[in-house]
Write a protein that holds these residues in place. Structure first.
Motif, PDB file in Angstrom:
ATOM      1  N   GLU A 197     -12.287   0.098   1.316  1.00  0.00           N
ATOM      2  CA  GLU A 197     -12.606   0.143  -0.110  1.00  0.00           C
ATOM      3  C   GLU A 197     -11.368   0.535  -0.920  1.00  0.00           C
ATOM      4  O   GLU A 197     -11.123  -0.001  -1.999  1.00  0.00           O
ATOM      5  CB  GLU A 197     -13.749   1.134  -0.364  1.00  0.00           C
ATOM      6  N   PHE A 198     -10.569   1.474  -0.384  1.00  0.00           N
ATOM      7  CA  PHE A 198      -9.324   1.860  -1.045  1.00  0.00           C
ATOM      8  C   PHE A 198      -8.350   0.675  -1.083  1.00  0.00           C
ATOM      9  O   PHE A 198      -7.750   0.388  -2.121  1.00  0.00           O
ATOM     10  CB  PHE A 198      -8.665   3.053  -0.342  1.00  0.00           C
ATOM     11  N   ILE A 199      -8.204  -0.010   0.030  1.00  0.00           N
ATOM     12  CA  ILE A 199      -7.300  -1.166   0.111  1.00  0.00           C
ATOM     13  C   ILE A 199      -7.721  -2.226  -0.909  1.00  0.00           C
ATOM     14  O   ILE A 199      -6.893  -2.772  -1.637  1.00  0.00           O
ATOM     15  CB  ILE A 199      -7.278  -1.771   1.538  1.00  0.00           C
ATOM     16  N   SER A 200      -9.007  -2.513  -0.975  1.00  0.00           N
ATOM     17  CA  SER A 200      -9.515  -3.499  -1.942  1.00  0.00           C
ATOM     18  C   SER A 200      -9.239  -3.060  -3.371  1.00  0.00           C
ATOM     19  O   SER A 200      -8.870  -3.873  -4.221  1.00  0.00           O
ATOM     20  CB  SER A 200     -11.019  -3.706  -1.763  1.00  0.00           C
ATOM     21  N   HIS A 201      -9.420  -1.768  -3.635  1.00  0.00           N
ATOM     22  CA  HIS A 201      -9.161  -1.242  -4.978  1.00  0.00           C
ATOM     23  C   HIS A 201      -7.683  -1.425  -5.341  1.00  0.00           C
ATOM     24  O   HIS A 201      -7.367  -1.914  -6.437  1.00  0.00           O
ATOM     25  CB  HIS A 201      -9.553   0.230  -5.064  1.00  0.00           C
ATOM     26  N   ALA A 202      -6.786  -1.020  -4.446  1.00  0.00           N
ATOM     27  CA  ALA A 202      -5.342  -1.149  -4.718  1.00  0.00           C
ATOM     28  C   ALA A 202      -4.977  -2.616  -4.961  1.00  0.00           C
ATOM     29  O   ALA A 202      -4.220  -2.931  -5.885  1.00  0.00           O
ATOM     30  CB  ALA A 202      -4.526  -0.569  -3.565  1.00  0.00           C
ATOM     31  N   ARG A 203      -5.542  -3.503  -4.167  1.00  0.00           N
ATOM     32  CA  ARG A 203      -5.287  -4.939  -4.325  1.00  0.00           C
ATOM     33  C   ARG A 203      -5.809  -5.418  -5.679  1.00  0.00           C
ATOM     34  O   ARG A 203      -5.132  -6.170  -6.382  1.00  0.00           O
ATOM     35  CB  ARG A 203      -5.941  -5.718  -3.188  1.00  0.00           C
ATOM     36  N   THR A 248      -2.961  10.693  -7.355  1.00  0.00           N
ATOM     37  CA  THR A 248      -4.145   9.892  -7.686  1.00  0.00           C
ATOM     38  C   THR A 248      -3.758   8.615  -8.412  1.00  0.00           C
ATOM     39  O   THR A 248      -2.644   8.483  -8.918  1.00  0.00           O
ATOM     40  CB  THR A 248      -5.127  10.706  -8.569  1.00  0.00           C
ATOM     41  N   ASP A 249      -4.713   7.711  -8.464  1.00  0.00           N
ATOM     42  CA  ASP A 249      -4.606   6.536  -9.326  1.00  0.00           C
ATOM     43  C   ASP A 249      -5.721   6.575 -10.370  1.00  0.00           C
ATOM     44  O   ASP A 249      -5.964   5.611 -11.068  1.00  0.00           O
ATOM     45  CB  ASP A 249      -4.673   5.242  -8.507  1.00  0.00           C
ATOM     46  N   GLY A 250      -6.414   7.718 -10.444  1.00  0.00           N
ATOM     47  CA  GLY A 250      -7.519   7.886 -11.380  1.00  0.00           C
ATOM     48  C   GLY A 250      -8.873   7.604 -10.764  1.00  0.00           C
ATOM     49  O   GLY A 250      -9.904   7.963 -11.326  1.00  0.00           O
ATOM     50  N   VAL A 251      -8.892   6.977  -9.605  1.00  0.00           N
ATOM     51  CA  VAL A 251     -10.129   6.684  -8.901  1.00  0.00           C
ATOM     52  C   VAL A 251     -10.099   7.321  -7.511  1.00  0.00           C
ATOM     53  O   VAL A 251     -11.061   7.907  -7.056  1.00  0.00           O
ATOM     54  CB  VAL A 251     -10.374   5.159  -8.787  1.00  0.00           C
ATOM     55  N   TRP A 252      -8.971   7.219  -6.847  1.00  0.00           N
ATOM     56  CA  TRP A 252      -8.771   7.750  -5.500  1.00  0.00           C
ATOM     57  C   TRP A 252      -7.793   8.921  -5.551  1.00  0.00           C
ATOM     58  O   TRP A 252      -6.962   9.004  -6.451  1.00  0.00           O
ATOM     59  CB  TRP A 252      -8.225   6.660  -4.580  1.00  0.00           C
ATOM     60  N   VAL A 253      -7.863   9.788  -4.549  1.00  0.00           N
ATOM     61  CA  VAL A 253      -6.935  10.911  -4.416  1.00  0.00           C
ATOM     62  C   VAL A 253      -6.422  10.938  -2.972  1.00  0.00           C
ATOM     63  O   VAL A 253      -7.166  10.625  -2.040  1.00  0.00           O
ATOM     64  CB  VAL A 253      -7.607  12.253  -4.806  1.00  0.00           C
ATOM     65  N   TRP A 254      -5.137  11.277  -2.816  1.00  0.00           N
ATOM     66  CA  TRP A 254      -4.539  11.345  -1.489  1.00  0.00           C
ATOM     67  C   TRP A 254      -3.444  12.399  -1.488  1.00  0.00           C
ATOM     68  O   TRP A 254      -3.013  12.861  -2.526  1.00  0.00           O
ATOM     69  CB  TRP A 254      -3.984   9.997  -1.041  1.00  0.00           C
ATOM     70  N   ARG A 255      -3.009  12.755  -0.300  1.00  0.00           N
ATOM     71  CA  ARG A 255      -1.946  13.745  -0.151  1.00  0.00           C
ATOM     72  C   ARG A 255      -0.581  13.068  -0.238  1.00  0.00           C
ATOM     73  O   ARG A 255      -0.443  11.877   0.052  1.00  0.00           O
ATOM     74  CB  ARG A 255      -2.076  14.451   1.204  1.00  0.00           C
ATOM     75  N   LEU A 256       0.404  13.852  -0.604  1.00  0.00           N
ATOM     76  CA  LEU A 256       1.777  13.361  -0.731  1.00  0.00           C
ATOM     77  C   LEU A 256       2.323  12.840   0.592  1.00  0.00           C
ATOM     78  O   LEU A 256       3.150  11.924   0.606  1.00  0.00           O
ATOM     79  CB  LEU A 256       2.674  14.493  -1.255  1.00  0.00           C
ATOM     80  N   ASP A 257       1.843  13.359   1.714  1.00  0.00           N
ATOM     81  CA  ASP A 257       2.360  12.908   3.013  1.00  0.00           C
ATOM     82  C   ASP A 257       1.707  11.621   3.514  1.00  0.00           C
ATOM     83  O   ASP A 257       2.145  11.038   4.510  1.00  0.00           O
ATOM     84  CB  ASP A 257       2.276  14.006   4.070  1.00  0.00           C
ATOM     85  N   LEU A 258       0.696  11.109   2.822  1.00  0.00           N
ATOM     86  CA  LEU A 258       0.015   9.897   3.296  1.00  0.00           C
ATOM     87  C   LEU A 258       0.930   8.671   3.362  1.00  0.00           C
ATOM     88  O   LEU A 258       0.919   7.965   4.386  1.00  0.00           O
ATOM     89  CB  LEU A 258      -1.244   9.600   2.475  1.00  0.00           C
ATOM     90  N   ILE A 293       0.842  -1.199   0.000  1.00  0.00           N
ATOM     91  CA  ILE A 293       0.000   0.000   0.000  1.00  0.00           C
ATOM     92  C   ILE A 293       0.877   1.248   0.000  1.00  0.00           C
ATOM     93  O   ILE A 293       0.620   2.206  -0.744  1.00  0.00           O
ATOM     94  CB  ILE A 293      -0.970  -0.001   1.197  1.00  0.00           C
ATOM     95  N   ILE A 294       1.916   1.268   0.812  1.00  0.00           N
ATOM     96  CA  ILE A 294       2.828   2.423   0.857  1.00  0.00           C
ATOM     97  C   ILE A 294       3.444   2.656  -0.512  1.00  0.00           C
ATOM     98  O   ILE A 294       3.472   3.791  -1.001  1.00  0.00           O
ATOM     99  CB  ILE A 294       3.914   2.214   1.933  1.00  0.00           C
ATOM    100  N   ASN A 295       3.919   1.607  -1.140  1.00  0.00           N
ATOM    101  CA  ASN A 295       4.514   1.753  -2.473  1.00  0.00           C
ATOM    102  C   ASN A 295       3.490   2.218  -3.500  1.00  0.00           C
ATOM    103  O   ASN A 295       3.798   3.034  -4.371  1.00  0.00           O
ATOM    104  CB  ASN A 295       5.181   0.450  -2.912  1.00  0.00           C
ATOM    105  N   TYR A 296       2.273   1.723  -3.407  1.00  0.00           N
ATOM    106  CA  TYR A 296       1.195   2.157  -4.293  1.00  0.00           C
ATOM    107  C   TYR A 296       0.956   3.657  -4.127  1.00  0.00           C
ATOM    108  O   TYR A 296       0.891   4.409  -5.107  1.00  0.00           O
ATOM    109  CB  TYR A 296      -0.076   1.366  -3.958  1.00  0.00           C
ATOM    110  N   MET A 298      -5.981  -3.791  -8.316  1.00  0.00           N
ATOM    111  CA  MET A 298      -5.090  -3.238  -9.339  1.00  0.00           C
ATOM    112  C   MET A 298      -3.706  -3.901  -9.279  1.00  0.00           C
ATOM    113  O   MET A 298      -2.785  -3.460  -9.950  1.00  0.00           O
ATOM    114  CB  MET A 298      -4.931  -1.721  -9.136  1.00  0.00           C
ATOM    115  N   ASN A 299      -3.596  -4.928  -8.428  1.00  0.00           N
ATOM    116  CA  ASN A 299      -2.322  -5.602  -8.209  1.00  0.00           C
ATOM    117  C   ASN A 299      -1.252  -4.591  -7.768  1.00  0.00           C
ATOM    118  O   ASN A 299      -0.090  -4.705  -8.120  1.00  0.00           O
ATOM    119  CB  ASN A 299      -1.876  -6.378  -9.452  1.00  0.00           C
TER     120      ASN A 299
END
Length: 148
Positions: free
Chosen positions: A113-119, A89-99, A53-56, A121-122
């Protein structure tokens, strides 16, 4: 809330789903995207798939940069991230650079829901056409920081 599903086009509303916008990260009360306490998300150990998740999060596509430093509200020791309010962003979610920094340092539990989405997307950020990224940046600036 922000839009952004599929990369069709302009007449379609684009909504990005915010993740990790904790109330302690923004002092201005009118920014309703910032809600929930970061202290409720802090965990004392590594979360499942946390490294992925951090790398994503780190590989997100930059929407726009904000030149300032942010403080770590959990550590409250002057540590933080340069440009931390910048948006990715990943085109669906948005987050801050410090996250990613905050997740790594404090093992934050993020929206399931974000975790499931990232998963799903592999843990790979998709390519987003420049024109779509520009539209997403405008929408994110308007919706999150009330910039016109």
């Amino acid at each position: 809330m922000l839009v952004g599903r599929g990369f069709s086009r302009k007449d379609e509303m684009m909504i990005l789903k915010p993740v990790g916008f904790f109330s302690e990260l923004e002092e201005q009360a009118e920014f309703e995207t910032f809600s929930g306490s970061i202290f409720e998300a802090v965990r004392d150990r590594l979360q499942p798939h946390e490294t992925k998740i951090i790398n994503y999060l780190k590989r997100g596509i930059g929407l726009f940069d904000i030149m300032e430093g942010t403080d770590d509200p959990v550590a409250d020791d002057g540590s933080g991230v340069s440009g931390g309010s910048s948006l990715l962003t990943d085109g669906v979610w948005v987050w801050r650079l410090d996250l990613p920094y905050l997740v790594e340092k404090h093992h934050l539990a993020l929206d399931g829901e974000f975790i499931s989405h990232a998963r799903s997307m592999n843990y790979a950020i998709p390519e987003i056409p420049d024109e779509v990224a520009c539209d997403l940046a405008i929408e994110a600036a308007r919706e999150i920081y009330h910039m016109s």
